[in-house]
Design a protein around this motif. Structure first.
Motif, short mmCIF file in Angstrom:
data_model
loop_
_atom_site.label_atom_id
_atom_site.label_comp_id
_atom_site.label_asym_id
_atom_site.label_seq_id
_atom_site.Cartn_x
_atom_site.Cartn_y
_atom_site.Cartn_z
N ALA A 102 0.83 -1.21 0.00
CA ALA A 102 0.00 0.00 0.00
C ALA A 102 0.87 1.26 0.00
O ALA A 102 0.53 2.27 -0.63
CB ALA A 102 -0.94 -0.01 1.21
N TYR A 103 2.00 1.19 0.68
CA TYR A 103 2.90 2.35 0.77
C TYR A 103 3.50 2.69 -0.58
O TYR A 103 3.84 3.84 -0.85
CB TYR A 103 4.02 1.99 1.76
N THR A 104 3.62 1.68 -1.44
CA THR A 104 4.26 1.88 -2.74
C THR A 104 3.28 1.87 -3.91
O THR A 104 3.69 1.90 -5.07
CB THR A 104 5.32 0.77 -2.99
N THR A 105 1.97 1.81 -3.60
CA THR A 105 0.95 1.85 -4.65
C THR A 105 0.41 3.26 -4.78
O THR A 105 -0.25 3.77 -3.87
CB THR A 105 -0.20 0.86 -4.33
N THR A 189 -5.79 -8.41 -5.15
CA THR A 189 -5.51 -7.94 -6.51
C THR A 189 -5.08 -6.47 -6.41
O THR A 189 -5.34 -5.82 -5.39
CB THR A 189 -6.78 -8.00 -7.38
N PRO A 190 -4.44 -5.95 -7.45
CA PRO A 190 -4.09 -4.52 -7.43
C PRO A 190 -5.32 -3.62 -7.23
O PRO A 190 -5.24 -2.61 -6.55
CB PRO A 190 -3.46 -4.29 -8.80
N GLU A 191 -6.45 -4.04 -7.80
CA GLU A 191 -7.69 -3.24 -7.65
C GLU A 191 -8.11 -3.19 -6.18
O GLU A 191 -8.50 -2.14 -5.68
CB GLU A 191 -8.83 -3.84 -8.49
N LEU A 192 -8.03 -4.35 -5.51
CA LEU A 192 -8.42 -4.37 -4.09
C LEU A 192 -7.49 -3.49 -3.27
O LEU A 192 -7.92 -2.81 -2.34
CB LEU A 192 -8.38 -5.79 -3.54
N VAL A 193 -6.20 -3.52 -3.59
CA VAL A 193 -5.24 -2.68 -2.86
C VAL A 193 -5.62 -1.21 -3.04
O VAL A 193 -5.67 -0.44 -2.08
CB VAL A 193 -3.80 -2.94 -3.32
#
Ligand SMILES: [Mn+2]
Length: 338
Positions: A102-105, A189-193
């Protein structure tokens, strides 16, 4: 795993000989204590071959929180990922791996014209501090760090076997079912993140609940200063309390509640918000809770394997062989020397 003859090892000193056949060695939060992890694996009969630790008859399961805080985060990640890639271990996601993702998204802020990048996990002082040791140790290895971040996203949030379950902090059947509905499995998934940027979204609740567990707010105006220096308005609670009536029935954290709040009554909303874990459900293993003292089951079907390794406690494993009532003599550990 191949079928095999009985395998006998001395696991807790000469006094306790324990017969171990096939099964799983479930290991608590590592937080960069890679050398302690090697000691624990060797103590349990794992051998390093071609750079990978493996056991002839057993597999390891890591409960997450490999990263942050400790001295050898990069080494710990390589060790664990090598075992997983070679088929000798499983690893689930801890809150610290979720935090790293999450910190890097980055998120798109359509109406944001400050030009500053925003991330799912805010880059504030507290969050910067929590991930700083990991970022420092990877500073010279940016491509490796990228690879591990991609790998974190592939880690399941829980695992359910025929006769036991693992999750980093909390088994919440409703949210697990919701995750499976959303994704078809146990992985994010990236979407959930990205959706979890909103903590009240379903994705936000799934990550928070499964990797951080449940909590209750302290009464208006009250706080606890934790041994880690943080001021908290929320205290961590059990997900297995049956018919709790006061704070002391549900509190589960290293820092004690203030004396006068121990018998504070739970209101009906709080009682309704708490989870339980029935005695006849399969054994569940969690990490996350910074326990101290001699490892033992919390209940016959619940064990926490986080005994504060990175705070010079113990790195703990449970040597599971299918038993439905957990046993104190199946715990194995290595002390961490200052
Ligand atoms: Mn944790």
């Amino acid at each position: 795993m191949p079928a095999s003859k009985e395998h006998t090892r001395d696991i807790n000193g000469p006094a306790s000989q324990l017969e171990l056949g096939q099964g799983y060695d479930i290991i608590g939060d590592i937080h960069g204590c890679a050398y302690t992890l090697e000691k624990l694996l060797v103590k349990m009969g794992y051998e390093k071959q071609d750079g990978v630790y493996k056991h002839q008859h057993r597999k390891a399961i890591f409960l997450g929180d490999i990263v942050d805080r400790g001295p050898h985060i990069r080494e710990a990640l390589h060790l664990v990922k090598n075992m997983v890639d070679a088929g000798y271990a499983y690893c689930i996601m801890g809150n610290h791996e979720y935090n790293a993702i999450a910190y890097t998204t980055a998120i798109d802020m359509a109406d944001d014209d400050t030009g500053e990048k925003q991330f799912v996990r805010e880059h504030n002082a507290r969050n910067n501090r929590q991930i700083s040791e990991t970022l420092t140790q990877f500073a010279a290895y940016p491509e490796e760090w990228r690879t591990f971040l991609d790998w974190f996203l592939t880690l399941p949030l829980y695992l359910e076997f025929d006769d036991f379950r693992v999750v980093h902090a909390c088994w919440d059947q409703q949210l697990i079912d919701a995750l499976v509905d959303l994704t078809g499995g146990a992985k994010a998934t990236p979407e959930l993140v990205r959706e979890s940027f909103n903590p009240n979204s379903l994705a936000g609740r799934i990550f928070d609940r499964l990797t951080r567990g449940t909590g209750l707010p302290l009464p208006e105006g009250r706080t606890i200063k934790g041994s880690d220096g943080y001021i908290r308005r929320i205290f961590r609670t059990k997900f297995w309390a049956h018919n709790p009536t006061t704070y002391k029935d549900v509190v589960f954290q290293p820092d004690p509640l203030p004396e006068d709040l121990i018998d504070f009554p739970l209101n009906p909303d709080q009682q309704a918000s708490l989870l339980s874990y029935a005695d006849d459900l399969p054994p569940i293993f969690v990490g996350h809770y910074w326990l101290q003292g001699r490892p033992r089951p919390i209940k016959p079907n619940i064990a926490c394997l986080d005994y504060s390794a990175v705070k010079y406690g113990r790195l703990v494993a449970y040597r599971f062989c299918g038993e439905q009532r957990l046993s104190e003599d199946k715990f194995e550990w290595v002390y961490v020397d200052p």
